[in-house]
Write an enzyme that holds these catalytic residues in place. Structure first.
Site, PDB file in Angstrom:
ATOM      1  CG  LEU A 235      45.487  51.410  39.851  1.00 11.01           C
ATOM      2  CD1 LEU A 235      46.495  50.677  40.926  1.00 11.01           C
ATOM      3  CD2 LEU A 235      46.080  52.851  39.683  1.00 11.01           C
TER       4      LEU A 235
ATOM      5  CG  ASP B 171      50.489  32.970  30.011  1.00 12.23           C
ATOM      6  OD1 ASP B 171      51.023  32.720  28.847  1.00 12.23           O
ATOM      7  OD2 ASP B 171      49.467  33.415  30.171  1.00 12.23           O
TER       8      ASP B 171
ATOM      9  CE  LYS C  86      36.748  50.976  34.345  1.00 13.47           C
ATOM     10  NZ  LYS C  86      35.484  51.623  33.715  1.00 13.47           N
ATOM     11  N   GLY C  87      40.183  45.399  31.709  1.00 12.71           N
ATOM     12  CA  GLY C  87      40.242  44.445  30.827  1.00 12.71           C
ATOM     13  C   GLY C  87      39.216  43.992  30.211  1.00 12.71           C
TER      14      GLY C  87
ATOM     15  N   GLY D  46      37.029  42.182  33.214  1.00 11.07           N
ATOM     16  CA  GLY D  46      37.117  42.961  34.615  1.00 11.07           C
ATOM     17  C   GLY D  46      38.039  44.054  34.718  1.00 11.07           C
TER      18      GLY D  46
ATOM     19  CB  VAL E  18      43.106  45.473  38.562  1.00 11.90           C
ATOM     20  CG1 VAL E  18      43.972  45.643  39.787  1.00 11.90           C
ATOM     21  CG2 VAL E  18      43.131  44.113  37.725  1.00 11.90           C
TER      22      VAL E  18
END
Length: 616
Positions: free
Chosen positions: A17, A136, A19-20, A23, A25
């Site tokens: 679902l 944060d 990408k960063g 990594g 998800v």
């Protein structure tokens, strides 16, 4: 379909679902329970291992809380193989930023802001019991659980930047807080405590009302400048002690000046850093009190005979601004604590009940808070305050006459049911709530229409007559919207939200203040710890109009990675379809896009999961 397996469970990967930077998800199916989960997948290497170590430690601490009662995300398990790390979480719907974007950043009514604030304060109070600083807090890290079934029920996510207070208070250079929501003590390099999260929450509340970040600084200088222009300069003793004061302030050359410090001008900052300050605020407020005049909030004061519903909403907005002012103080020891904020009249609705109990607005507000706190139809467990916090810190006005020590009636009923005539009908209409009930016309197709709608208050009652305006109005500094207008939408960079490499956070080197002994007050503030100061308690206010704008503002970006060139971090105000509202029926639903609820399927997860994936 891929399958991954831990020591105790097996997961079928349904789809990736998001990408960063560090990594991705995936949405997965947990075989042991049949539930859909969010799986954060990261590469297994030494660098990422160090990054994930802190998050795992904090997640395991938080795991001791009831995630539904404490309003924090449920962490299920962690495992790894030779190539990857896997963190498994419950599946949530979307974060508040994505919710705002879906709704064209229309202002959220105060009653819905209270529902969100109440839950986040409960989360912060629970984290404080564990000596945890979230560090944060922002709209991206406050998740809607299921807006269809449980409107505005939220949970706090993302503990990648969180810290245990006893471990971080003496650390030379910890990384904490995203820029728009960064507390003054972090900006200035002063001792800090868990109240940095309270500042962040105050900024989030203001943003939900304004439809725009309160202080959208492009860099730390702009951030400090925005705060000073709205709230006045910090007290001299703060700047004397601040390690980073010389970055933003200089000595006042006038020996007779009241404050020996003055803010560096934009020209000074440009000459020193070669970075041009930007104007990115939508509203240039000369005080926090002006928040209530934005988006139709000042309409009631300009009407001779407003109806009681308008009066109730205006009183609620005014109470909300009072709480925001208590949250946004230069000095952390003057800032309200989470437990005391839960007793504030805005959160408890005491003043709203005493003056406007018969109004539909009050009944809907009460019902909204009640539903957000219930899990599977059951009332939340009692919240018992510690001795230093004084009386139990959570109690809505409707509970006052029947609640025991923990805020629950002896019969187990969370709220009294002997309601005023007509209340049940109002409660039954909760599904018909509209995020813009008092602000119809915000769905304008053109930028000019949107600006006009925000500047021209709604006619509250057809029989009302306008009287001359009173009091100063905030300066509208940015014409357009976050999604439309004359500025080109730009693609968000990967991992630009809350990367766990702390790229969007800053360093500071300070010890934390010693805990002050409680100073008992009166009323809802009883039990809030305070310290006394020899300095005057009134923060000097900036006089005159806001600064002239030399540069047209860019779209207000979310805080981008601090370790990179700011010019390489584009904003995230992307175009979206017209927003949809839950439960709108009848004539008000005409012309709005259809909404597809998901009572029998998994909720929307893309926004949350992309965010989680981008974190690493």
């Amino acid at each position: 379909m891929a399958t991954i397996q831990s020591e105790t469970d097996c997961y079928d990967i349904i789809e990736v679902l998001g990408k960063g930077t560090f990594g991705e998800v995936a949405k997965g199916w947990r075989r042991s329970t049949g539930e859909m989960v969010a799986i954060k997948i990261l590469k297994n290497d030494a660098y990422r291992s160090r990054i994930i170590k802190n998050e795992l430690k904090l997640l395991r601490c938080v795991r001791g809380l009831d995630p539904d009662e404490a309003h924090v995300i449920r962490f299920l398990e962690f495992f790894h193989d030779a190539l990857k790390f896997y963190l498994v979480f419950e599946l949530l719907e979307q974060n508040l930023f994505e919710f705002q974007k879906e709704n064209n950043f229309a202002p959220l009514p105060a009653r819905h802001i209270r529902t969100v604030t109440l839950q986040v304060l409960r989360a912060l109070a629970r984290l404080k019991e564990l000596a945890i600083i979230h560090a944060d807090l922002k709209p991206e890290n406050i998740m809607l659980v299921d807006q269809t079934r449980c409107p505005f029920r939220v949970k706090v996510i993302d503990f990648g930047s969180a810290s245990i207070f006893s471990e971080v208070r003496y650390v030379k250079e910890p990384y904490i807080q995203s820029r728009f929501y960064r507390a003054p003590e972090i900006l200035l390099g002063l001792p800090f405590c868990e109240k940095v999260d309270v500042w962040s929450l105050g900024c989030v509340m203001a943003e939900l009302h304004l439809g725009w970040p309160l202080y959208p600084g492009n860099n730390e200088y702009d951030q400090v400048r925005y705060i000073c222009e709205t709230q006045g300069l910090p007290k001299p003793h703060l700047l004397h002690a601040a390690r980073k004061a010389h970055h933003f302030f200089k000595r006042n050359p006038h020996p007779d000046a009241t404050n020996p410090w003055q803010l560096k001008s934009s020209a000074d900052y440009l000459a020193e850093t070669k970075v041009r300050p930007l104007e990115r605020r939508k509203y240039m407020l000369k005080s926090l009190d002006q928040i209530e005049t934005v988006n139709g909030g000042g309409a009631v004061s300009r009407l001779s005979f407003p109806d009681r519903e308008a009066l109730a909403e205006h009183a609620d907005l005014k109470s909300m601004v009072e709480l925001i002012k208590r949250m946004l103080t230069w000095e952390s020891h003057e800032r309200i604590s989470p437990s005391a904020a839960l007793r504030h009249p805005f959160v408890s609705m005491q003043q709203l009940r005493s003056a406007h109990e018969a109004t539909r607005y009050y009944q809907l507000s009460l019902r909204g808070c009640r539903l957000s706190l219930q899990v599977d139809g059951k009332p939340p467990p009692p919240v018992i305050a510690s001795a230093e916090d004084g009386p139990p810190y959570y109690r809505l006005a409707e509970e006052e006459e029947t609640a025991g020590l923990g805020g629950v009636t002896g019969s187990g009923s969370f709220f009294r049911e002997d309601k005023a005539p007509g209340m049940q009908r109002a409660i039954d209409q909760l599904d018909d709530l509209s995020l813009q009930e008092a602000r119809r016309g915000l769905w304008s197709d053109t930028r000019a229409d949107m600006v006009s709608d925000m500047l021209v208050p709604l006619k509250v009652a057809s029989t009302s007559h306008r009287v001359p305006d009173s009091g100063p109005e905030p300066i509208l500094a940015f014409y357009g919207s976050r999604l439309t207008g004359r500025h080109k939408a730009r693609k968000a960079p990967a991992g630009s939200k809350s990367d766990s490499n702390f790229s969007n956070l800053i360093r500071l080197s300070q010890a934390s203040p010693e805990d002050a002994g409680p100073c008992r007050g009166s009323g809802w503030e009883e039990g809030e710890g305070r310290t006394t100061s020899t300095e005057p308690s009134v923060i000097p206010q900036r006089e005159g109009d806001g600064p002239g704008i030399k540069d047209r503002p860019m779209d207000a970006e979310r805080p981008g990675p601090e370790l990179f060139d700011p010019s390489s971090c584009p904003g995230e105000w992307l175009s979206e379809p017209e927003w949809t509202l839950e439960g709108i029926r009848g004539s008000r639903a005409q012309g709005l896009p259809a909404h597809h609820p998901h009572p029998h399927g998994p909720p929307r997860t893309t926004s949350f999961l992309q965010h989680v994936g981008g974190h690493h």
